[in-house]
Write an enzyme that holds these catalytic residues in place. Structure first.
Site, mmCIF file in Angstrom:
data_model
loop_
_atom_site.group_PDB
_atom_site.id
_atom_site.type_symbol
_atom_site.label_atom_id
_atom_site.label_comp_id
_atom_site.label_asym_id
_atom_site.label_seq_id
_atom_site.Cartn_x
_atom_site.Cartn_y
_atom_site.Cartn_z
ATOM 1 N N MET A 94 11.812 6.050 12.466
ATOM 2 C CA MET A 94 12.487 6.210 11.173
ATOM 3 C C MET A 94 11.867 7.308 10.310
ATOM 4 S SD MET A 94 15.046 4.354 11.303
ATOM 5 C CE MET A 94 15.651 3.091 12.417
ATOM 6 N N ASN A 127 14.405 -3.854 7.772
ATOM 7 C CA ASN A 127 13.153 -4.615 7.733
ATOM 8 C C ASN A 127 11.904 -3.807 8.087
ATOM 9 O OD1 ASN A 127 11.481 -7.249 8.306
ATOM 10 N ND2 ASN A 127 11.471 -6.095 10.232
ATOM 11 N N ILE A 138 8.740 -1.259 8.465
ATOM 12 C CA ILE A 138 7.823 -0.509 7.589
ATOM 13 C C ILE A 138 6.852 0.259 8.467
ATOM 14 C CG2 ILE A 138 7.803 -1.864 5.448
ATOM 15 C CD1 ILE A 138 5.343 -3.363 6.611
ATOM 16 N N TYR A 153 2.632 1.801 -0.329
ATOM 17 C CA TYR A 153 3.528 0.716 0.095
ATOM 18 C C TYR A 153 4.313 0.149 -1.092
ATOM 19 C CZ TYR A 153 4.893 -3.966 1.703
ATOM 20 O OH TYR A 153 5.596 -5.107 1.999
ATOM 21 N N THR A 209 7.093 2.350 -2.267
ATOM 22 C CA THR A 209 8.322 2.327 -1.460
ATOM 23 C C THR A 209 9.134 1.063 -1.752
ATOM 24 O OG1 THR A 209 7.327 1.227 0.497
ATOM 25 C CG2 THR A 209 7.246 3.645 0.420
ATOM 26 N N ILE A 224 3.119 -13.095 4.197
ATOM 27 C CA ILE A 224 3.648 -13.733 5.411
ATOM 28 C C ILE A 224 2.644 -13.514 6.548
ATOM 29 C CG2 ILE A 224 5.634 -13.839 6.986
ATOM 30 C CD1 ILE A 224 6.317 -14.500 4.006
HETATM 31 N N1 LIG Z 1 3.972 -9.654 6.244
HETATM 32 C C1 LIG Z 1 3.935 -9.755 4.936
HETATM 33 O O1 LIG Z 1 2.996 -10.303 4.353
HETATM 34 C C2 LIG Z 1 5.073 -9.224 4.097
HETATM 35 C C3 LIG Z 1 5.084 -9.528 2.731
HETATM 36 C C4 LIG Z 1 6.139 -9.044 1.948
HETATM 37 C C5 LIG Z 1 7.140 -8.290 2.543
HETATM 38 N N2 LIG Z 1 7.080 -8.002 3.871
HETATM 39 C C6 LIG Z 1 8.129 -7.158 4.438
HETATM 40 O O2 LIG Z 1 8.656 -7.725 5.620
HETATM 41 C C7 LIG Z 1 9.051 -6.701 6.514
HETATM 42 C C8 LIG Z 1 8.429 -6.920 7.874
HETATM 43 O O3 LIG Z 1 7.024 -6.992 7.732
HETATM 44 P P1 LIG Z 1 6.084 -7.391 8.964
HETATM 45 O O4 LIG Z 1 4.826 -7.942 8.393
HETATM 46 O O5 LIG Z 1 6.864 -8.193 9.941
HETATM 47 O O6 LIG Z 1 5.769 -5.937 9.564
HETATM 48 P P2 LIG Z 1 5.152 -5.550 10.999
HETATM 49 O O7 LIG Z 1 4.779 -6.763 11.765
HETATM 50 O O8 LIG Z 1 4.097 -4.522 10.726
HETATM 51 O O9 LIG Z 1 6.358 -4.867 11.745
HETATM 52 C C9 LIG Z 1 6.805 -3.593 11.380
HETATM 53 C C10 LIG Z 1 7.939 -3.187 12.300
HETATM 54 O O10 LIG Z 1 8.370 -1.867 11.973
HETATM 55 C C11 LIG Z 1 8.313 -1.046 13.131
HETATM 56 N N3 LIG Z 1 7.961 0.323 12.746
HETATM 57 C C12 LIG Z 1 6.767 0.781 12.304
HETATM 58 N N4 LIG Z 1 6.830 2.104 12.076
HETATM 59 C C13 LIG Z 1 8.083 2.499 12.401
HETATM 60 C C14 LIG Z 1 8.745 3.757 12.409
HETATM 61 N N5 LIG Z 1 8.125 4.893 12.026
HETATM 62 N N6 LIG Z 1 10.040 3.806 12.807
HETATM 63 C C15 LIG Z 1 10.673 2.673 13.197
HETATM 64 N N7 LIG Z 1 10.100 1.459 13.208
HETATM 65 C C16 LIG Z 1 8.812 1.374 12.818
HETATM 66 C C17 LIG Z 1 7.258 -1.699 14.016
HETATM 67 O O11 LIG Z 1 7.480 -1.461 15.384
HETATM 68 P P3 LIG Z 1 6.891 -0.196 16.195
HETATM 69 O O12 LIG Z 1 5.426 -0.140 15.906
HETATM 70 O O13 LIG Z 1 7.230 -0.526 17.615
HETATM 71 O O14 LIG Z 1 7.652 0.981 15.686
HETATM 72 C C18 LIG Z 1 7.527 -3.173 13.757
HETATM 73 O O15 LIG Z 1 8.586 -3.633 14.550
HETATM 74 C C19 LIG Z 1 8.626 -5.387 5.848
HETATM 75 O O16 LIG Z 1 9.727 -4.816 5.172
HETATM 76 C C20 LIG Z 1 7.574 -5.822 4.871
HETATM 77 O O17 LIG Z 1 7.441 -4.936 3.785
HETATM 78 C C21 LIG Z 1 6.075 -8.463 4.658
#
Ligand SMILES: NC(=O)c1ccc[n+]([C@@H]2O[C@H](COP(=O)([O-])OP(=O)(O)OC[C@H]3O[C@@H](n4cnc5c(N)ncnc54)[C@H](OP(=O)(O)O)[C@@H]3O)[C@@H](O)[C@H]2O)c1
Ligand SMILES: *[C@@H]1O[C@H](CO)[C@@H](O)[C@H](O)[C@H]1NC(C)=O
Ligand SMILES: *[C@@H]1O[C@H](CO)[C@@H](O)[C@H](O)[C@H]1NC(C)=O
Length: 288
Positions: A93, A119, A121, A183, A186, A218
């Site tokens: 992305m 979703n 990041i 972060y 964004t 989370i």
């Molecule tokens: N976890 C929390 O505490 C929390 C709290 C509040 C909000 N959120 C929100 O929830 C959502 C998911 O969070 P998460 O914790 O599940 O994140 P995560 O486990 O870090 O997963 C991020 C995902 O994005 C993909 N990604 C990373 N860089 C990318 C790129 N350049 N192009 C395309 N895909 C890319 C990653 O896969 P690849 O590495 O294979 O690309 C992975 O599938 C986010 O929007 C986050 O802001 C999370």
């Protein structure tokens, strides 16, 4: 005595109604059967859990992230869980043309789209800002601009299906905390932009709705790795967060909050700023 009894009854009824309201809407998972969904950032974390819930409900899904080999495993698992269809497309992305390419691919594969779950990041350090503007610019493309590109590209087909765009955002899109400058920027941008889009779609009498999901901490691997050693805040389960995200879209809620404190932190944050900042700084452990 009678007076206090009346007050008690009134108080109980109010509390029950409030609890009912805050529990939020529910829906029949059957309604997801056959629905066509594109989920971004679905190789790990919350996005992966969204894919599994959809698979169990018999949806047709396209998932995307950068790592094709990991996506392939998720797709296999989705098929064994009951997905009507599950395919993946690797995409980055941060590349200018990938967001639209992914939407085009999903529409071709599924013959349309009912839900677009935004979703993903990009990785960003959990640290005090060190002046890296280039990283911030890159993250803006990944976490924010690519969302706009995908949403705009998907709107015509979502108009046809009366579909929804689901934007995964954060408490950090509403409130400022340390160590997350790029972060949080964004996420504030997402809340602002998609808030405007909600108004404009409604004013245009569009068939499309936008749901913004405000999440607290989370328990995904990437989040846990970042905050380890900094805070002892409770992290809530990714699978439940994923279900709340799906519910938001299916029931067409403009905004949902998970877990419970995500709502209250936004509500009370401007009441006592001094107290708020003391609490926030008290959450983190930092030796200058
Ligand atoms: N976890 C929390 O505490 C929390 C709290 C509040 C909000 N959120 C929100 O929830 C959502 C998911 O969070 P998460 O914790 O599940 O994140 P995560 O486990 O870090 O997963 C991020 C995902 O994005 C993909 N990604 C990373 N860089 C990318 C790129 N350049 N192009 C395309 N895909 C890319 C990653 O896969 P690849 O590495 O294979 O690309 C992975 O599938 C986010 O929007 C986050 O802001 C999370
Ligand atoms: C909304 O959907 C209907 C079909 O159900 C379609 O005729 C109409 O053009 C759509 N609205 C917009 C703004 O595209
Ligand atoms: C987390 O809790 C442990 C044990 O209760 C404590 O030793 C540690 O200092 C706490 N860490 C933070 C960042 O508050």
């Amino acid at each position: 005595m009678r007076r206090s009894l009346k007050l008690f009854v009134l108080g109980s009824i109010t509390a029950a109604l409030l609890a009912l309201y805050l529990r939020g809407p529910t829906f029949n998972a059957e309604s997801l059967k056959g629905s066509r969904v594109l989920v971004t950032g679905a190789s790990t974390g919350i996005g992966e859990q969204v894919a599994y819930h959809l698979a169990k409900a018999g949806a047709q899904i396209v998932i995307t992230a950068r790592r094709g080999n990991v996506l392939e495993q998720v797709v296999k698992k989705c098929m064994t869980m009951g997905a009507q269809k599950a395919v993946y497309i690797p995409a980055d992305m941060s590349e200018a043309s990938d967001p639209e390419k992914v939407v085009r691919f999903a529409v071709e594969q599924l013959g349309g789209l009912d839900y677009l779950v935004l979703n993903h990041i990009g990785p960003s350090p959990f640290a005090m800002w060190d002046g890296d503007v280039e990283h911030t610019r890159w993250l803006m493309q990944v976490n924010f601009l690519s969302y706009l590109q995908m949403a705009w590209k998907a709107i015509p087909t979502l108009e046809q299906s009366k579909g929804s765009i689901i934007v995964v955002s954060s408490v950090l899109g509403k409130m400022c905390t340390p160590f997350v400058g790029p972060y949080t920027a964004t996420k504030f941008a997402l809340n602002g932009f998609f808030g405007t889009m909600q108004h404009e779609l409604a004013m245009k009498k569009s068939n499309v709705t936008v749901s913004i999901c405000i999440l607290g901490l989370i328990d995904t691997d990437s989040a846990m790795e970042k905050v380890r050693g900094y805070t002892n805040m409770t992290a809530y389960p990714a699978s439940e967060a994923a279900w709340q995200i799906i519910t938001a879209g299916v029931t067409r809620q403009p905004e949902i909050f998970y877990p419970w404190y995500a709502y209250y932190s936004g509500l009370f944050k401007d009441w006592f700023p001094f107290f708020r900042d003391m609490v926030i700084r008290g959450f983190y452990h930092y030796e200058p």
